[in-house]
Motif scaffolding. Structure first.
Motif, PDB file in Angstrom:
ATOM      1  N   ASP A 103      50.647  85.093  16.315  1.00 47.83           N
ATOM      2  CA  ASP A 103      50.119  85.339  17.656  1.00 47.83           C
ATOM      3  C   ASP A 103      50.912  84.573  18.700  1.00 47.83           C
ATOM      4  OD1 ASP A 103      47.422  86.904  17.234  1.00 47.83           O
ATOM      5  OD2 ASP A 103      47.634  85.429  15.618  1.00 47.83           O
ATOM      6  N   LEU A 104      51.404  83.404  18.303  1.00 52.49           N
ATOM      7  CA  LEU A 104      52.132  82.551  19.253  1.00 52.49           C
ATOM      8  C   LEU A 104      53.121  81.710  18.464  1.00 52.49           C
ATOM      9  CD1 LEU A 104      52.355  81.236  22.145  1.00 52.49           C
ATOM     10  CD2 LEU A 104      50.516  79.688  21.444  1.00 52.49           C
ATOM     11  N   HIS A 105      54.326  81.595  18.988  1.00 52.81           N
ATOM     12  CA  HIS A 105      55.309  80.722  18.345  1.00 52.81           C
ATOM     13  C   HIS A 105      55.972  79.883  19.424  1.00 52.81           C
ATOM     14  CE1 HIS A 105      56.873  80.029  14.301  1.00 52.81           C
ATOM     15  NE2 HIS A 105      58.013  79.683  14.868  1.00 52.81           N
ATOM     16  N   LEU A 106      56.113  78.588  19.145  1.00 54.09           N
ATOM     17  CA  LEU A 106      56.626  77.646  20.146  1.00 54.09           C
ATOM     18  C   LEU A 106      57.912  76.990  19.658  1.00 54.09           C
ATOM     19  CD1 LEU A 106      53.278  75.654  20.819  1.00 54.09           C
ATOM     20  CD2 LEU A 106      54.015  77.798  21.875  1.00 54.09           C
ATOM     21  N   VAL A 155      62.857  84.901  31.142  1.00 60.88           N
ATOM     22  CA  VAL A 155      61.545  84.974  30.469  1.00 60.88           C
ATOM     23  C   VAL A 155      60.839  83.617  30.573  1.00 60.88           C
ATOM     24  CG1 VAL A 155      60.325  85.453  28.308  1.00 60.88           C
ATOM     25  CG2 VAL A 155      62.423  86.707  28.863  1.00 60.88           C
ATOM     26  N   THR A 156      59.628  83.644  31.108  1.00 56.42           N
ATOM     27  CA  THR A 156      58.824  82.424  31.271  1.00 56.42           C
ATOM     28  C   THR A 156      57.931  82.229  30.042  1.00 56.42           C
ATOM     29  OG1 THR A 156      58.785  82.777  33.659  1.00 56.42           O
ATOM     30  CG2 THR A 156      57.109  81.307  32.769  1.00 56.42           C
ATOM     31  N   PRO A 157      57.888  81.021  29.481  1.00 54.26           N
ATOM     32  CA  PRO A 157      56.976  80.772  28.349  1.00 54.26           C
ATOM     33  C   PRO A 157      55.523  81.049  28.745  1.00 54.26           C
ATOM     34  CG  PRO A 157      58.429  78.888  28.723  1.00 54.26           C
ATOM     35  CD  PRO A 157      58.640  79.820  29.870  1.00 54.26           C
ATOM     36  N   THR A 158      54.729  81.468  27.780  1.00 55.54           N
ATOM     37  CA  THR A 158      53.305  81.662  28.062  1.00 55.54           C
ATOM     38  C   THR A 158      52.582  80.322  28.115  1.00 55.54           C
ATOM     39  OG1 THR A 158      52.873  81.928  25.701  1.00 55.54           O
ATOM     40  CG2 THR A 158      53.121  83.957  27.013  1.00 55.54           C
ATOM     41  N   VAL A 159      52.969  79.399  27.206  1.00 57.05           N
ATOM     42  CA  VAL A 159      52.301  78.094  27.163  1.00 57.05           C
ATOM     43  C   VAL A 159      53.332  76.982  26.989  1.00 57.05           C
ATOM     44  CG1 VAL A 159      50.289  79.150  26.008  1.00 57.05           C
ATOM     45  CG2 VAL A 159      51.911  77.839  24.670  1.00 57.05           C
ATOM     46  N   ASN A 160      52.956  75.794  27.425  1.00 51.82           N
ATOM     47  CA  ASN A 160      53.720  74.572  27.159  1.00 51.82           C
ATOM     48  C   ASN A 160      52.719  73.579  26.581  1.00 51.82           C
ATOM     49  OD1 ASN A 160      55.647  72.543  27.062  1.00 51.82           O
ATOM     50  ND2 ASN A 160      55.669  72.172  29.272  1.00 51.82           N
ATOM     51  N   GLN A 161      52.881  73.269  25.288  1.00 53.94           N
ATOM     52  CA  GLN A 161      51.952  72.347  24.607  1.00 53.94           C
ATOM     53  C   GLN A 161      52.501  70.926  24.756  1.00 53.94           C
ATOM     54  OE1 GLN A 161      51.151  71.363  20.058  1.00 53.94           O
ATOM     55  NE2 GLN A 161      50.351  73.387  20.542  1.00 53.94           N
ATOM     56  N   ILE A 162      51.738  70.071  25.436  1.00 53.79           N
ATOM     57  CA  ILE A 162      52.229  68.723  25.754  1.00 53.79           C
ATOM     58  C   ILE A 162      51.188  67.670  25.371  1.00 53.79           C
ATOM     59  CG2 ILE A 162      53.763  69.483  27.619  1.00 53.79           C
ATOM     60  CD1 ILE A 162      51.575  68.774  29.639  1.00 53.79           C
ATOM     61  N   ARG A 180      54.433  77.572  37.548  1.00 51.91           N
ATOM     62  CA  ARG A 180      55.297  78.580  36.910  1.00 51.91           C
ATOM     63  C   ARG A 180      54.499  79.632  36.140  1.00 51.91           C
ATOM     64  NH1 ARG A 180      57.476  74.031  37.827  1.00 51.91           N
ATOM     65  NH2 ARG A 180      59.703  73.624  38.058  1.00 51.91           N
ATOM     66  N   GLY A 181      53.169  79.548  36.234  1.00 52.71           N
ATOM     67  CA  GLY A 181      52.332  80.532  35.530  1.00 52.71           C
ATOM     68  C   GLY A 181      52.242  80.281  34.041  1.00 52.71           C
ATOM     69  N   ILE A 182      52.434  79.028  33.644  1.00 59.46           N
ATOM     70  CA  ILE A 182      52.420  78.660  32.216  1.00 59.46           C
ATOM     71  C   ILE A 182      51.103  77.943  31.911  1.00 59.46           C
ATOM     72  CG2 ILE A 182      53.539  77.205  30.472  1.00 59.46           C
ATOM     73  CD1 ILE A 182      56.149  77.482  32.190  1.00 59.46           C
ATOM     74  N   ARG A 183      50.418  78.353  30.849  1.00 61.61           N
ATOM     75  CA  ARG A 183      49.162  77.695  30.455  1.00 61.61           C
ATOM     76  C   ARG A 183      49.496  76.395  29.713  1.00 61.61           C
ATOM     77  NH1 ARG A 183      44.364  77.562  32.360  1.00 61.61           N
ATOM     78  NH2 ARG A 183      44.744  79.763  32.846  1.00 61.61           N
ATOM     79  N   THR A 184      48.865  75.304  30.099  1.00 61.70           N
ATOM     80  CA  THR A 184      49.046  74.032  29.396  1.00 61.70           C
ATOM     81  C   THR A 184      48.143  73.992  28.171  1.00 61.70           C
ATOM     82  OG1 THR A 184      49.529  72.905  31.486  1.00 61.70           O
ATOM     83  CG2 THR A 184      48.905  71.512  29.619  1.00 61.70           C
TER      84      THR A 184
END
Ligand SMILES: NC(=O)C1=CN([C@@H]2O[C@H](COP(=O)(O)OP(=O)(O)OC[C@H]3O[C@@H](n4cnc5c(N)ncnc54)[C@H](OP(=O)(O)O)[C@@H]3O)[C@@H](O)[C@H]2O)C=CC1
Ligand SMILES: O=C(O)C(=O)[C@@H](O)[C@H](O)C(=O)CO
Length: 278
Positions: A103-106, A155-162, A180-184
């Motif tokens: 579903d999601l890969h980072l 391409v903008t990432p969907t999420v940034n996990q910090i 930037r429209g990125i979900r934290t």
């Protein structure tokens, strides 16, 4: 319990809280993951470097839930940032998980001295087009890392996990992501070994709302708009950590928890400009 979702910038839905799986491993991990799914978690966070993708896949199957009801996220390690290595890494993750898609890969860490995270990002963009990964994102990226991949690929990432917890509330990076429209997403959302359960800002709010200090911290995360992924091997804590949608912290309570932040609040010095993981 049904968990609210956020709509990501690619139109897909991300659960507002997830389950962290590091450092769960081996047979015990499968039971722990099944118990998390039974408690109501739908987002499962793993990584190649956790060495537990097999166990996560087993947990998904043992839960008996249809695949599409679960949201599985994994991460490319630093040693696989070259384009071909990144493609092979994602195929390896799918094989170990025993799943047809993620579903999601980072990208786990940017590892700027290696300077190949743009290649890894191009690979993720292509893998998404092939349908092997539904959404793509990053972890531990600074504003400069984010802007570079966006500028070079469009391409903008969907999420940034910090890293994000009361001692390190990431006021600036949350704004960077949001603009930037990125979900934290928040890793070590409780603060791991340094969870500030006894801090008055947390303990007083817990008493006022008749909830636990852990629930206060996770509710703070939810009200910040960040997606926490707490890990617990204990079924009661798994359930309690998910039960954070029935009360609301006041603006003053939110501000008092955020004020616990301190410049040296990182758990282990994980500054993405200098801390690298292969
Ligand atoms: N992208 C990245 O670079 C990183 C990602 N992560 C991800 O974030 C996830 C969560 O982070 P993690 O470092 O585990 O930290 P957490 O903040 O989730 O804390 C986990 C610790 O808190 C304990 N705990 C959990 N719930 C409670 C509770 N209600 N009351 C008291 N103690 C509690 C757990 O013990 P017990 O199990 O006994 O309940 C465990 O020791 C990881 O599993 C991983 O998926 C983590 C680090 C870096
Ligand atoms: O858990 C993760 O995703 C990590 O990156 C960990 O390796 C983290 O760096 C850690 O726990 C180091 O002690």
């Amino acid at each position: 319990m049904s968990i609210p979702t956020y709509t990501l910038n690619d139109g897909s839905a991300l659960p507002a809280i997830g389950f962290g799986t590091y450092p769960l491993k081996d047979d015990e991990a499968v039971g722990t993951i099944v118990s998390a799914i039974e408690a109501g978690y739908r987002l499962l966070d793993t990584a190649v470097n956790y060495g537990n993708e097999h166990e996560v896949g087993e947990g998904v199957r043992a839960s008996g839930l249809p695949r599409e009801e679960l949201y599985v996220a994994s991460k490319i390690p630093g040693r696989d940032h070259g384009y071909d290595d990144a493609v092979a890494s994602v195929h390896g993750s799918l094989e170990r998980l025993g799943l047809e898609y993620l579903d999601l890969h980072l990208i786990h860490w940017p590892n700027p001295s290696v300077d190949k995270y743009v290649e890894a990002w191009r690979a993720l963009v292509d893998l998404r087009e092939q349908g092997l990964v539904r959404s793509i994102g990053v972890s531990n990226f600074t504003a400069a890392h984010l802007d570079r991949i966006i500028d070079e690929t469009g391409v903008t990432p969907t999420v940034n996990q910090i890293e994000l917890h009361p001692y390190f509330p990431q006021v600036e990076m949350r704004e960077v992501n949001e603009s930037r429209g990125i979900r934290t997403e928040s890793w070590s959302p409780l603060g791991k070994r340094q969870a500030p359960f006894a801090e008055p800002a947390v303990a007083d709010a817990a008493a006022a709302h008749d909830v636990t200090p852990g629930q206060v911290i996770l509710r703070w995360q939810v009200q910040l708009g960040s997606v926490p992924i707490p890990k617990s091997a204990t079924p009661e804590r798994q359930r309690a950590n998910l039960d954070v949608f029935g009360f609301e912290l006041s603006d003053a309570e939110m501000a008092a928890i955020t004020a616990l932040g301190r410049p040296d609040g990182r758990l282990f010095g994980g500054d993405p400009d200098t801390h690298e993981e292969m």
